[in-house]
Design a protein around this motif. Structure first.
Motif, PDB file in Angstrom:
ATOM      1  N   UNK A  66     -23.977  -1.441  24.767  1.00  0.00           N
ATOM      2  CA  UNK A  66     -24.488  -2.411  23.809  1.00  0.00           C
ATOM      3  C   UNK A  66     -24.498  -3.774  24.514  1.00  0.00           C
ATOM      4  N   UNK A  67     -25.613  -4.476  24.427  1.00  0.00           N
ATOM      5  CA  UNK A  67     -25.747  -5.741  25.155  1.00  0.00           C
ATOM      6  C   UNK A  67     -26.386  -6.790  24.260  1.00  0.00           C
ATOM      7  N   UNK A  68     -25.703  -7.945  24.144  1.00  0.00           N
ATOM      8  CA  UNK A  68     -26.207  -9.066  23.353  1.00  0.00           C
ATOM      9  C   UNK A  68     -26.582 -10.220  24.268  1.00  0.00           C
ATOM     10  N   UNK A  69     -27.662 -10.939  23.911  1.00  0.00           N
ATOM     11  CA  UNK A  69     -28.108 -12.128  24.636  1.00  0.00           C
ATOM     12  C   UNK A  69     -28.238 -13.274  23.645  1.00  0.00           C
ATOM     13  N   UNK A  70     -27.226 -14.140  23.606  1.00  0.00           N
ATOM     14  CA  UNK A  70     -27.282 -15.311  22.735  1.00  0.00           C
ATOM     15  C   UNK A  70     -26.858 -15.085  21.305  1.00  0.00           C
TER      16      UNK A  70
END
Length: 426
Positions: free
Chosen positions: A30-34
């Motif tokens: 799982x990857x979040x950007x901002x």
């Protein structure tokens, strides 16, 4: 039982980590950007699918505040998920929860400050700190300080005329009573702010952000003078005589300095070139400065055209046109961004980030363009090869042209006679 990984990255501060850092055994990433939409999705998925381990790099990735981090830690604990922090320092601190929370809080505060600075960079606002001498901090950009900027401009003009950093520093102190160190003067000469640009961390430059004190052409000439002076010792670079730092004795391989001798009770002075560190026995004698100067001019007029003719010189006009065309293409990208925002393709923050990257690329191209020679080498060689060209030049003007073409002048001794061998820089 599944093994999953989660990462959070702030696009303004850092790139997203590569998937390979988690290893082969991870079932899902799982990857979040901002934002933290993927973190919420992770918690939702874990309620329906059992998960044994969750890998993260740092505790601070679980929230923007300590309270958010603690809340997410509690949810993970209630779901029976074992948390593995790959940062060793964070893992060692798990035994001391209070210390861990304090570190998370300091890290979040630091990240918040850096994020604010990053937003200012995207908007081309001045970096934190005092404005450079000659400017004042305005609302959203530097403004000219009318009381201090004339001294700064005069400092640059003096360097452009004489090519001497130490001389320009002394001129500033004598005329304006503004005393700065030589290192400060060197920083002034290379500071993008005086050229109308802003420099941020990691050397990123945004061009045309405020009114410059020197023009692009003057800045390019300053850069060329600085590069040329690096080949010389600091004293030779600022010496008033045109042959200073260029002449060496071919017999003892010692650099030669300009020595001044005056007659007893007479105003007339005589100049000689003498070796600085001569180890020969007997020591190499001095040579008339004026004779070496005249032979140097004659040697340039005789040998320079042939030396330039043998060079494989690229077509500068074509290279400059290519770089200028690339700059125009980048400018067109910036002009298209407002339309992309209106059509909904870009949001405002994404468009600002894209504009920032394009403007840094433009600044790099402008820097490359400024480093190219401003004149045609063959045409210049033909001009300076005329004896009449040198007749009315001052020593500082002769010094400029000597250092533009000459790497060194070797004085070769033959018994009681001597001759010159001029080594050009190309």
């Amino acid at each position: 039982m599944k093994i999953i990984a989660y990462s959070y990255s702030e696009p303004l501060l850092e790139p997203a980590p590569a998937p390979e850092i988690w290893g082969q055994e991870v079932d899902r990433i799982y990857q979040d950007l901002g934002g933290r939409q993927q973190l919420q999705q992770l918690l939702k998925d874990c309620q329906t699918e059992p998960v044994k381990y969750l890998l993260i790099q740092r505790f601070e990735e679980l929230g923007d505040t300590v309270q958010q981090v603690c809340a997410h830690l509690e949810k993970l604990e209630n779901l029976g998920i074992e948390l593995i922090v790959t940062d060793e320092k964070q893992t060692e601190n798990r035994a001391n929860l209070l210390k861990l929370l304090a570190e998370v809080q300091r890290s979040q505060h630091s990240r918040s400050i850096r994020k604010g600075h990053a937003r200012n960079r995207i908007k081309s606002l001045p970096p934190p700190g005092k404005a450079p001498y000659g400017y004042r901090r305005g609302k959203d950009k530097y403004t000219i300080d009318k009381t201090a900027s004339p001294a700064v401009k005069d400092f640059f003009d003096h360097f452009l005329i004489y090519g001497s950093l130490r001389g320009s520093v002394r001129h500033l102190a004598k005329k304006y009573n503004k005393k700065i160190s030589v290192s400060t003067g060197r920083r002034w000469l290379t500071n993008p702010a005086y050229r109308g640009d802003l420099e941020y961390q990691k050397g990123q430059v945004i061009s045309n952000t405020h009114v410059p004190i020197i023009s692009r052409e003057e800045a390019a000439q300053i850069d060329r003078l600085l590069r040329r002076n690096r080949r010389l010792s600091p004293r030779s670079a600022s010496a008033p005589r045109s042959l200073a730092g260029l002449a060496i004795c071919a017999e003892c391989r010692s650099p030669m300095t300009v020595a001044k001798v005056t007659s007893y009770r007479k105003d007339r002075e005589y100049l000689y070139l003498r070796p600085i560190n001569c180890l020969s026995q007997p020591k190499c004698s001095g040579i008339s400065y004026e004779e070496v100067l005249q032979l140097t001019i004659a040697g340039i007029c005789r040998d320079l055209p042939d030396a330039v003719a043998q060079l494989q010189v690229p077509e500068m006009n074509a290279i400059k046109a290519g770089i200028a065309g690339a700059i125009c293409s980048k400018q067109e990208i910036i002009e298209q961004l407002p339309a992309l925002i209106e059509s909904g393709i870009f949001d405002k923050e994404t468009a600002e980030l894209r504009a920032y990257k394009v403007r840094t690329e433009i600044a790099e191209m402008q820097s490359r363009l400024a480093q190219l020679p401003p004149v045609n080498l063959r045409e210049t060689a033909q001009t300076v090869s005329l004896p009449q060209f040198w007749l009315d030049l001052s020593e500082s003007e002769r010094r400029f042209y000597f250092r533009e073409f000459i790497d060194r002048i070797e004085i070769i001794r033959e018994n009681t006679n001597w001759k010159l061998q001029i080594i050009f820089i190309f």
